[in-house]
Write a protein that holds these residues in place. Structure first.
Motif, short mmCIF file in Angstrom:
data_model
loop_
_atom_site.label_atom_id
_atom_site.label_comp_id
_atom_site.label_asym_id
_atom_site.label_seq_id
_atom_site.Cartn_x
_atom_site.Cartn_y
_atom_site.Cartn_z
N TYR A 1 0.85 -1.18 0.00
CA TYR A 1 0.00 0.00 0.00
C TYR A 1 0.89 1.24 0.00
O TYR A 1 1.93 1.26 0.66
CB TYR A 1 -0.89 0.05 1.25
N SER A 2 0.47 2.27 -0.72
CA SER A 2 1.12 3.56 -0.56
C SER A 2 0.77 4.09 0.82
O SER A 2 -0.39 4.05 1.23
CB SER A 2 0.64 4.53 -1.64
N GLU B 1 6.13 3.96 2.02
CA GLU B 1 5.97 5.39 2.26
C GLU B 1 6.11 6.19 0.97
O GLU B 1 7.03 6.00 0.19
CB GLU B 1 6.99 5.87 3.29
N ILE B 2 5.17 7.11 0.76
CA ILE B 2 5.20 7.98 -0.41
C ILE B 2 6.43 8.89 -0.34
O ILE B 2 6.73 9.46 0.71
CB ILE B 2 3.91 8.83 -0.46
N GLU B 3 7.12 9.02 -1.45
CA GLU B 3 8.30 9.87 -1.49
C GLU B 3 7.89 11.35 -1.47
O GLU B 3 6.93 11.75 -2.13
CB GLU B 3 9.11 9.58 -2.75
N ASP B 4 8.63 12.13 -0.70
CA ASP B 4 8.46 13.59 -0.70
C ASP B 4 7.03 14.03 -0.39
O ASP B 4 6.54 15.02 -0.95
CB ASP B 4 8.90 14.18 -2.05
N TRP B 5 6.37 13.29 0.50
CA TRP B 5 5.03 13.73 0.89
C TRP B 5 5.13 15.02 1.70
O TRP B 5 6.16 15.32 2.31
CB TRP B 5 4.30 12.64 1.69
N GLN B 6 4.07 15.78 1.67
CA GLN B 6 4.00 17.04 2.39
C GLN B 6 2.83 17.02 3.36
O GLN B 6 1.88 16.25 3.20
CB GLN B 6 3.83 18.21 1.41
N CYS B 7 2.87 17.89 4.36
CA CYS B 7 1.80 17.96 5.36
C CYS B 7 0.45 18.20 4.70
O CYS B 7 0.32 19.04 3.80
CB CYS B 7 2.10 19.09 6.35
N CYS B 8 -0.55 17.47 5.14
CA CYS B 8 -1.90 17.62 4.60
C CYS B 8 -2.61 18.86 5.14
O CYS B 8 -3.68 19.22 4.66
CB CYS B 8 -2.74 16.37 4.90
N GLY B 9 -2.03 19.47 6.14
CA GLY B 9 -2.63 20.64 6.76
C GLY B 9 -3.36 20.35 8.05
O GLY B 9 -3.59 21.24 8.86
N GLY B 10 -3.74 19.09 8.24
CA GLY B 10 -4.39 18.68 9.48
C GLY B 10 -5.84 19.07 9.62
O GLY B 10 -6.58 18.52 10.44
N VAL B 11 -6.29 20.03 8.82
CA VAL B 11 -7.68 20.49 8.85
C VAL B 11 -8.17 20.64 7.41
O VAL B 11 -7.49 21.27 6.59
CB VAL B 11 -7.83 21.84 9.57
N TYR B 12 -9.32 20.09 7.09
CA TYR B 12 -9.86 20.22 5.75
C TYR B 12 -10.34 21.65 5.53
O TYR B 12 -11.13 22.17 6.32
CB TYR B 12 -11.02 19.24 5.56
N PRO B 13 -9.86 22.32 4.47
CA PRO B 13 -10.27 23.70 4.22
C PRO B 13 -11.71 23.76 3.70
O PRO B 13 -12.04 23.14 2.69
CB PRO B 13 -9.28 24.18 3.17
#
Length: 263
Positions: free
Chosen positions: A3-4, A35-47
Motif C-alpha cells: 500500500y502507498s 511510504e510515499i516519497e516527498d510527501w508534504q503535510c496535509c494541513g491537518g484540517v480540511y479547508p
C-alpha cells in the motif's frame, strides 16, 4: 500486498513509535506500507472554503503518487485520513476544484480521484479481516476492558468518509475483540475531545476530556484507545482522570508480539 503509505507529520516526529508499531504489525500480518516519497503535510484540517485550492495540493500529490503506483493509499492518523479522503472526494466530484487543482500540478495526466483511501483500521477489517487478525495474535489482551474513542474526524461527514456508522460505529470494538480484549461501549465515544482548542481554551478542553474519560470509567473501561494522535495527546494531558489512553497501533503490536507486552 503493498500500500502507498502517508504517515503524516506527527507520526514521523513526536509520535514515531506509533508509526513503528504500525509498520511492524503490517509486516507480521503480511502486508507492506510503502511510504510515499516527498510527501508534504496535509494541513491537518480540511479547508472549508470552496475557493481554497492551495492547501489541498499536498493531498492531491499524495493521492496521485499512489495512483501512479497502482496502489491504495493508507493512513493511520484520523486527521490525515479525514483531510485526504475529503480532498479525494473533491477531485472526484467537484469539477471546478478538480480543474483548478490540476492546473497547478505538473502531472503526466490529470488526477480525478482515482485512488482508494483507507485508514489502517479499514485495512485490518476489509483487507486482512478481523478473523484472520485474531489467528495471528500471540499475546491476547485477555482481561483488558478497553473503551474505543472515535472522536470527530473518523466518522463525519459519514457519506464522504464511509468509515463506519457515524452514530453507532463498531470497527474499533471489533478490533478490540480481535486482539483478545473486551470492548466497553460508553456514551461519549463519538464526542469531540476539544483537541483543536486544547491550547487556547484549556478549561473547556479539560471539561470535554473529563466527560469522555468519566463516561468510559463509569462503564467499566480500564483504558481507552484512539486512532488520532491529537485526541490521544489531549485525553492524556487535559483530562484529570488517570485512565490511560493508547494508540491502537501500540496495542496491535503488543498483541502480535512485535512489541513487548507491558504489565
Amino acid at each position: 500486498m503493498k500500500y502507498s503509505y502517508y504517515p503524516g507529520c506527527t507520526l514521523r516526529t513526536k509520535a514515531k513509535d506509533l508509526d513503528d508499531y504500525a509498520r511492524a504489525s503490517a509486516k507480521a500480518l503480511g502486508f507492506e506500507l510503502e511510504e510515499i516519497e516527498d510527501w508534504q503535510c496535509c494541513g491537518g484540517v480540511y479547508p472549508l472554503g470552496s475557493d481554497e485550492i492551495a492547501t489541498k495540493l499536498s493531498s492531491v500529490r499524495a493521492l496521485n503518487a499512489a495512483k501512479e503506483k497502482g496502489q491504495e493509499l493508507v493512513t493511520i492518523c484520523s486527521a490525515c485520513h479525514h483531510v485526504i479522503k475529503r480532498v479525494n472526494d473533491d477531485m472526484r466530484n467537484a469539477e471546478d476544484i478538480c480543474t483548478r487543482a490540476n492546473n497547478y500540478m505538473e502531472l503526466s495526466e490529470p488526477y480525478k480521484g482515482e485512488t482508494k483511501v483507507l485508514h489502517y483500521l479499514e485495512v485490518l477489517r476489509d483487507r486482512v479481516g478481523f478473523d484472520e487478525l485474531k489467528k495471528k495474535v500471540v499475546n491476547p489482551l485477555t482481561g483488558k476492558k478497553i473503551g474505543a474513542y472515535y472522536g470527530c474526524l473518523l466518522l463525519r461527514p459519514g457519506k464522504i468518509l464511509g468509515f463506519d456508522d457515524p452514530e453507532n460505529p463498531k470497527i474499533m470494538e471489533d478490533f478490540i475483540r480481535a486482539i483478545g480484549a473486551e470492548p466497553v461501549i460508553y456514551p461519549y465515544r463519538n464526542e469531540c475531545c476539544g483537541g483543536y482548542i486544547s491550547l487556547k481554551e484549556k478549561d473547556m478542553a479539560r471539561s470535554m476530556c473529563d466527560k469522555i474519560t468519566e463516561s468510559a470509567e463509569g462503564f467499566g473501561a480500564d483504558m481507552l484507545i484512539t486512532a488520532c494522535p491529537l485526541c490521544m495527546y489531549n485525553l492524556n494531558k487535559s483530562s484529570e482522570r488517570e485512565i490511560p489512553v493508547y494508540y491502537f497501533t501500540e496495542l496491535l503490536a503488543m498483541a502480535l508480539g512485535v512489541k513487548e507486552v507491558q504489565a
